[in-house]
Enzyme design. Structure first.
Site, PDB file in Angstrom:
ATOM      1  N   ALA A  14      32.013 -29.726  89.553  1.00 49.56           N
ATOM      2  CA  ALA A  14      30.674 -30.292  89.708  1.00 49.56           C
ATOM      3  C   ALA A  14      30.605 -31.754  89.405  1.00 49.56           C
ATOM      4  O   ALA A  14      30.120 -32.457  89.828  1.00 49.56           O
ATOM      5  CB  ALA A  14      29.707 -29.536  88.703  1.00 49.56           C
ATOM      6  N   SER A  34      22.422 -25.620  83.644  1.00 48.66           N
ATOM      7  CA  SER A  34      23.484 -25.186  82.885  1.00 48.66           C
ATOM      8  C   SER A  34      23.115 -24.097  81.626  1.00 48.66           C
ATOM      9  O   SER A  34      21.995 -23.955  81.764  1.00 48.66           O
ATOM     10  CB  SER A  34      24.269 -26.288  81.650  1.00 48.66           C
ATOM     11  N   ARG A  35      23.988 -23.133  81.375  1.00 52.51           N
ATOM     12  CA  ARG A  35      23.754 -22.185  80.624  1.00 52.51           C
ATOM     13  C   ARG A  35      23.419 -22.878  78.977  1.00 52.51           C
ATOM     14  O   ARG A  35      22.955 -22.182  78.137  1.00 52.51           O
ATOM     15  CB  ARG A  35      24.846 -21.153  80.280  1.00 52.51           C
ATOM     16  N   TYR A  56      19.896 -21.750  84.458  1.00 50.75           N
ATOM     17  CA  TYR A  56      19.695 -21.840  85.862  1.00 50.75           C
ATOM     18  C   TYR A  56      18.540 -21.398  86.548  1.00 50.75           C
ATOM     19  O   TYR A  56      17.990 -21.925  87.500  1.00 50.75           O
ATOM     20  CB  TYR A  56      20.779 -20.672  86.567  1.00 50.75           C
ATOM     21  N   HIS A  77      29.158 -16.307  92.191  1.00 50.46           N
ATOM     22  CA  HIS A  77      28.297 -16.942  93.305  1.00 50.46           C
ATOM     23  C   HIS A  77      27.276 -16.078  94.166  1.00 50.46           C
ATOM     24  O   HIS A  77      26.316 -16.533  94.598  1.00 50.46           O
ATOM     25  CB  HIS A  77      29.455 -17.481  94.517  1.00 50.46           C
ATOM     26  N   LYS A  95      33.725 -22.789  97.417  1.00 50.34           N
ATOM     27  CA  LYS A  95      34.536 -21.940  97.800  1.00 50.34           C
ATOM     28  C   LYS A  95      35.419 -21.200  96.844  1.00 50.34           C
ATOM     29  O   LYS A  95      35.139 -21.365  95.786  1.00 50.34           O
ATOM     30  CB  LYS A  95      35.791 -22.763  98.779  1.00 50.34           C
ATOM     31  N   ASP A 176      41.531 -19.107  94.907  1.00 48.75           N
ATOM     32  CA  ASP A 176      41.466 -20.208  94.441  1.00 48.75           C
ATOM     33  C   ASP A 176      42.002 -21.441  95.335  1.00 48.75           C
ATOM     34  O   ASP A 176      41.375 -22.529  95.748  1.00 48.75           O
ATOM     35  CB  ASP A 176      41.950 -20.633  92.946  1.00 48.75           C
TER      36      ASP A 176
HETATM   37  N1  LIG Z   1      36.398 -27.609  96.652  1.00 46.42           N
HETATM   38  C1  LIG Z   1      37.150 -27.870  95.460  1.00 46.42           C
HETATM   39  O1  LIG Z   1      38.256 -28.583  95.796  1.00 46.42           O
HETATM   40  C2  LIG Z   1      37.240 -27.060  94.440  1.00 46.42           C
HETATM   41  C3  LIG Z   1      38.218 -27.187  93.184  1.00 46.42           C
HETATM   42  C4  LIG Z   1      38.067 -26.644  92.086  1.00 46.42           C
HETATM   43  C5  LIG Z   1      37.255 -25.408  92.063  1.00 46.42           C
HETATM   44  N2  LIG Z   1      36.387 -25.272  93.243  1.00 46.42           N
HETATM   45  C6  LIG Z   1      35.574 -23.835  93.064  1.00 46.42           C
HETATM   46  O2  LIG Z   1      34.294 -24.207  92.343  1.00 46.42           O
HETATM   47  C7  LIG Z   1      34.083 -23.360  91.370  1.00 46.42           C
HETATM   48  C8  LIG Z   1      34.019 -23.860  90.044  1.00 46.42           C
HETATM   49  O3  LIG Z   1      35.520 -24.357  89.453  1.00 46.42           O
HETATM   50  P1  LIG Z   1      35.566 -25.126  88.269  1.00 46.42           P
HETATM   51  O4  LIG Z   1      36.987 -25.340  88.306  1.00 46.42           O
HETATM   52  O5  LIG Z   1      34.717 -26.113  88.369  1.00 46.42           O
HETATM   53  O6  LIG Z   1      35.156 -24.093  86.916  1.00 46.42           O
HETATM   54  P2  LIG Z   1      34.827 -24.216  85.798  1.00 46.42           P
HETATM   55  O7  LIG Z   1      35.383 -25.753  85.227  1.00 46.42           O
HETATM   56  O8  LIG Z   1      35.251 -23.183  84.820  1.00 46.42           O
HETATM   57  O9  LIG Z   1      33.368 -24.690  85.793  1.00 46.42           O
HETATM   58  C9  LIG Z   1      32.483 -23.405  86.195  1.00 46.42           C
HETATM   59  C10 LIG Z   1      31.005 -23.667  85.486  1.00 46.42           C
HETATM   60  O10 LIG Z   1      30.191 -22.441  85.796  1.00 46.42           O
HETATM   61  C11 LIG Z   1      29.609 -21.955  84.788  1.00 46.42           C
HETATM   62  N3  LIG Z   1      29.551 -20.840  84.364  1.00 46.42           N
HETATM   63  C12 LIG Z   1      28.473 -19.949  84.541  1.00 46.42           C
HETATM   64  N4  LIG Z   1      28.973 -18.835  84.097  1.00 46.42           N
HETATM   65  C13 LIG Z   1      30.148 -18.739  83.744  1.00 46.42           C
HETATM   66  C14 LIG Z   1      30.973 -17.793  83.071  1.00 46.42           C
HETATM   67  N5  LIG Z   1      30.708 -16.611  82.916  1.00 46.42           N
HETATM   68  N6  LIG Z   1      32.251 -18.415  82.626  1.00 46.42           N
HETATM   69  C15 LIG Z   1      32.517 -19.571  82.734  1.00 46.42           C
HETATM   70  N7  LIG Z   1      31.522 -20.594  83.478  1.00 46.42           N
HETATM   71  C16 LIG Z   1      30.557 -20.117  83.746  1.00 46.42           C
HETATM   72  C17 LIG Z   1      29.809 -23.080  83.587  1.00 46.42           C
HETATM   73  O11 LIG Z   1      28.815 -24.221  83.359  1.00 46.42           O
HETATM   74  P3  LIG Z   1      27.638 -24.003  82.372  1.00 46.42           P
HETATM   75  O12 LIG Z   1      27.870 -22.883  81.121  1.00 46.42           O
HETATM   76  O13 LIG Z   1      27.539 -25.274  81.691  1.00 46.42           O
HETATM   77  O14 LIG Z   1      26.433 -23.486  83.158  1.00 46.42           O
HETATM   78  C18 LIG Z   1      31.215 -23.797  83.914  1.00 46.42           C
HETATM   79  O15 LIG Z   1      31.330 -25.005  83.633  1.00 46.42           O
HETATM   80  C19 LIG Z   1      35.071 -22.074  91.809  1.00 46.42           C
HETATM   81  O16 LIG Z   1      34.562 -21.290  93.000  1.00 46.42           O
HETATM   82  C20 LIG Z   1      36.258 -22.783  92.461  1.00 46.42           C
HETATM   83  O17 LIG Z   1      36.839 -22.037  93.667  1.00 46.42           O
HETATM   84  C21 LIG Z   1      36.472 -26.004  94.047  1.00 46.42           C
END
Ligand SMILES: NC(=O)c1ccc[n+]([C@@H]2O[C@H](COP(=O)([O-])OP(=O)(O)OC[C@H]3O[C@@H](n4cnc5c(N)ncnc54)[C@H](OP(=O)(O)O)[C@@H]3O)[C@@H](O)[C@H]2O)c1
Length: 330
Positions: A14, A34-35, A56, A77, A95, A176
């Site tokens: 994000a 965010s949570r 959310y 998702h 994704k 991933d």
């Molecule tokens: N397009 C790309 O290049 C790309 C690259 C990396 C990842 N992604 C995708 O983006 C998504 C997120 O990946 P990320 O690497 O950003 O993950 P991340 O750093 O773990 O962040 C996910 C966010 O989701 C929220 N969340 C809500 N419920 C959660 C739970 N039970 N456990 C953990 N987090 C939770 C958290 O924010 P709050 O708690 O603050 O609400 C957390 O910061 C995935 O689906 C991944 O496949 C895409």
């Protein structure tokens, strides 16, 4: 009309998306949910979002938000996209859209029923360099594709509760990272006629490493790997009957190179650029495509059509079944 964006789940990706969103014309940074209220506020301050919510539900209830970018772990998702669509939002979801194809089918049906745009955030399919290559391959500019090799991986040296290592959140190299080589093969070669895989599984049962072999129309083949345990290159190479196309860094490339085959070996490499410059890290283009669809009243992006998202998810369902990776609800 600007698109007023809300971000759900301000984690790693994000932050990158929000940075690139600032480069998108007519994108208004409306709100983040965010949570945790302090996390939302810190994110809003850092990236310039107008409102910050500690749940959310509050984000989705904000009538000043038109479109929600869902950036939570993949296992969440389906539930969160459903809630966003039911709140009347258009949705761009990271994704993979869902853990499995059946869940994505339900989301697409709901989006259609509610008259809302739903698009998987597959930057690869919106990226100017990838699109230039896809079009060049279709127009036979590089010869007949015979063999694609694409790899994507890194060493996920992270705490066990990280979403990348927690099966309950959808951990696994295929979902991933393997999704990118599969998408590249789909864009360059067409719909796979057959896919087989071998994987090394972690103690908790997700795929740490996966190697996939695919057969595509016209007899083209693809070998694809994804890894959470190795310092893999992010390289893609397509060998044709006239030369070799190389994306040295296919995770958000800036250019590609085509080396023609000559009687004496390698000819002079030709640099291939996108028709448009790459904006920021490359996430801007999926937001631009999403906003274009909204402006034109489209409920589905021609660059990331629902059928394409479903095809790749069906491929990943079948590959997971082959290597024995299961998620709750399968
Ligand atoms: N397009 C790309 O290049 C790309 C690259 C990396 C990842 N992604 C995708 O983006 C998504 C997120 O990946 P990320 O690497 O950003 O993950 P991340 O750093 O773990 O962040 C996910 C966010 O989701 C929220 N969340 C809500 N419920 C959660 C739970 N039970 N456990 C953990 N987090 C939770 C958290 O924010 P709050 O708690 O603050 O609400 C957390 O910061 C995935 O689906 C991944 O496949 C895409």
């Amino acid at each position: 009309m600007p698109t007023r964006w809300g971000i759900l789940g301000p984690g790693r990706i994000a932050h990158a998306f929000a940075e690139d969103l600032r480069l998108v014309p007519d994108a208004e940074l409306a709100a983040v949910g965010s949570r945790s209220q302090p996390r939302a506020e810190a994110f809003a301050r850092e990236h310039g979002f107008a409102a910050a919510y500690g749940s959310y539900e509050e984000l989705l209830a904000d009538t000043s938000v038109d479109a929600v970018y869902v950036a939570s772990p993949h296992a969440l998702h389906a539930e969160q996209v459903t809630a966003a669509l039911e709140a009347g939002k258009h949705v761009l979801c990271e994704k993979p859209l869902t853990l499995r194809a059946a869940d994505a089918e339900r989301l697409f049906a709901l989006a259609k029923d509610r008259g809302r745009l739903l698009m998987e955030g597959m930057w690869t399919a919106c990226h100017p360099v990838i699109l230039a290559l896809r079009d060049g391959i279709r127009d036979n500019a590089f010869g007949a594709p015979r063999h694609l090799h694409a790899e994507m991986g890194f060493v996920a040296d992270l705490p066990p509760e990280d979403r990348l290592l927690d099966v309950a959140l959808g951990a696994g190299a295929l979902l991933d990272m393997g999704v990118y080589p599969l998408t590249l093969a789909h864009l360059f070669l067409g719909e796979a006629e057959g896919l087989t895989a071998s994987a090394s599984l972690s103690a908790s049962g997700y795929d740490l490493d996966i190697a996939i072999v695919g057969r595509y129309p016209g007899g083209a083949l693809a070998t694809m790997t994804a890894s959470l345990s190795s310092w893999s290159a992010h390289r893609a190479e397509l060998a044709t009957d006239r030369g070799r196309l190389v994306l040295e860094e296919f995770f958000h490339p800036r250019t590609a190179a085509f080396t023609p085959m000559t009687d004496s070996g390698a000819g002079e490499p030709l640099t291939i650029e996108g028709r448009k410059p790459v904006l920021g890290r490359g996430f801007s283009h999926e937001a631009i495509e999403f906003q274009r669809c909204l402006a034109e009243g489209l409920l589905e992006s021609p660059l990331v059509p629902h059928a394409q998202t479903l095809t790749i998810l069906q491929q990943m369902d079948a590959l997971r079944a082959q290597v024995g990776v299961h998620y709750a609800g399968d």
